[in-house]
Design a protein around this motif. Sequence first.
Motif, short mmCIF file in Angstrom:
data_model
loop_
_atom_site.label_atom_id
_atom_site.label_comp_id
_atom_site.label_asym_id
_atom_site.label_seq_id
_atom_site.Cartn_x
_atom_site.Cartn_y
_atom_site.Cartn_z
N GLU A 45 -23.25 143.44 153.91
CA GLU A 45 -22.10 143.45 153.24
C GLU A 45 -21.67 144.74 153.06
OE1 GLU A 45 -24.00 141.83 149.31
OE2 GLU A 45 -22.15 143.29 148.46
N SER A 46 -20.06 144.85 152.71
CA SER A 46 -19.58 146.10 152.65
C SER A 46 -20.16 146.93 151.42
CB SER A 46 -18.20 146.04 152.56
OG SER A 46 -17.60 145.43 153.49
N ALA A 47 -20.41 148.11 151.58
CA ALA A 47 -20.88 149.31 150.25
C ALA A 47 -19.85 148.74 149.10
CB ALA A 47 -20.66 150.55 150.71
N ASN A 48 -20.45 148.58 148.03
CA ASN A 48 -20.03 148.21 146.61
C ASN A 48 -20.31 148.75 145.66
OD1 ASN A 48 -21.03 145.96 145.10
ND2 ASN A 48 -21.24 145.69 147.42
N ALA A 49 -19.64 149.34 144.64
CA ALA A 49 -20.14 149.93 143.66
C ALA A 49 -21.21 148.81 142.56
CB ALA A 49 -19.22 150.70 142.68
N ASP A 50 -20.63 147.83 142.44
CA ASP A 50 -20.92 147.12 141.57
C ASP A 50 -22.73 146.48 142.07
OD1 ASP A 50 -18.74 146.73 140.20
OD2 ASP A 50 -18.05 144.87 141.15
N GLU A 99 -12.80 154.84 137.92
CA GLU A 99 -12.10 153.75 138.87
C GLU A 99 -10.89 153.39 138.11
OE1 GLU A 99 -15.51 151.02 140.84
OE2 GLU A 99 -15.51 151.07 138.57
N LEU A 379 -17.56 156.47 146.22
CA LEU A 379 -18.50 155.36 146.65
C LEU A 379 -19.77 156.06 147.39
CD1 LEU A 379 -19.48 152.43 146.44
CD2 LEU A 379 -18.07 151.78 148.36
N GLN A 383 -23.37 156.18 146.32
CA GLN A 383 -24.56 155.73 147.10
C GLN A 383 -25.77 156.72 147.36
OE1 GLN A 383 -23.09 153.75 150.80
NE2 GLN A 383 -25.26 153.55 151.59
N ASP A 398 -21.29 146.62 156.87
CA ASP A 398 -20.30 146.01 156.57
C ASP A 398 -19.92 145.09 157.88
OD1 ASP A 398 -19.67 148.13 158.06
OD2 ASP A 398 -17.91 148.72 156.62
#
Length: 402
Positions: A45-50, A99, A379, A383, A398
């Motif tokens: 999946e795409s990189a995401n902070a959550d 954010e 981000l 990471q 992604d």
Amino acid sequence: MSDIAAEFDFSMRSHGIALEMQQSNYLNNRICRPLVSAQATLVLESANADLLWDQLRRVAYVPGCSKRLAGTNWPDPQVVADELSAFISQAEVYYRAGEETSGPSAALQYYYSLLNLAKAELLLWRPDAIINQKLTHGVSAVHATGNFEDWRVKPQRGGVFPLLYEKRMGVPSSHLPGEINPDQLFSRCLESGMEYIQVRGKTLQAVPLYQTIVTDGTYSWSHLLIEGYGVIQQNKPSWDLVREIFEELPPLHHGNPWQVFALSSRLSLDSFALLIPCDGKYVRSGDGIHIGNLRLPEWEEELAARLRPMLGHPHGYFDGTLTVSLSDSEFVGLTSDLARYLSVYLVSSLIRYRPSALDLRLNPDQAWYLAAFTRQAALPALQSAANEILDNEFVFLDRVRG
């Protein structure tokens, strides 16, 4: 797998290219993989902070889930666990505040988030340097005017950044110059590379790479495809380091490098170079283990160690980044990840002490670029910090390459 490989009829081998081998067979015996440790987790999946914060909170709050924490040497392990939890908790508060903040002003919150994550990383490495210590930032900024050319970042002898540099690079920060200009920092941050070129009109000092492990059934090789390779060739210390490890070949040495590296055929390879180690690794084995993984863990451990002064974490579609030396006469390393940390610090210092430099009315082009950088750097900075704290690296894919 070993039985299949044993049936291949090769009349000649050259760096993993079997000259009389059908392309379909060759493609079935390769591994496309980011240049990271064998413990990496590939996330489709795409990189995401959550997701990253979920993983960091698990390390902070769930007892016994972190091997790195369990392996930390300190008389009272609970003190280390408590400090780690506090650093990660504070880091997330600042990140979430960033954010919610628009423009380059968010750099102030993002920097304090990275500072707390750096302390968490260093705590797992050298708790004696963190626990009960009053640490400075370890870096200062000079900005006598609001003009980009006049700014400087100055690494200090003590504090967080020198420790972070030594931990990640394996050498003391005294190797760095006394002052680093902003172009040497921002030109290493590929996520905002387009905007940097638009505003500064200068060449990037970092290049992306793709990796694949190939075999001819007897040996394996790690092949790197480097975009914008001329940047490395123009910096002698960097070029010398690369040539100690690799032979340089044109991408079409492969015949169809797009298939070999699982890239879209729409991608032009005009500025690319193919890097191939001089020696392969023997993979023929009766138990099929080596032919099955092509000795991937050994390749990645070896290349990550030898390219350490240049190698940045993978992000986006790339399997890693290489940055050139800060000096033209001797190798002085500053990876993309560390340059990004210093860049966020510089923007945060401008926010505090020279906000006019970031005012769209007074410095429109400059302010526009730094706003874009701040938004895009958050981000990948998170990471790379998380990958140094967690037990394994998280690599986000992604788009799945073929």
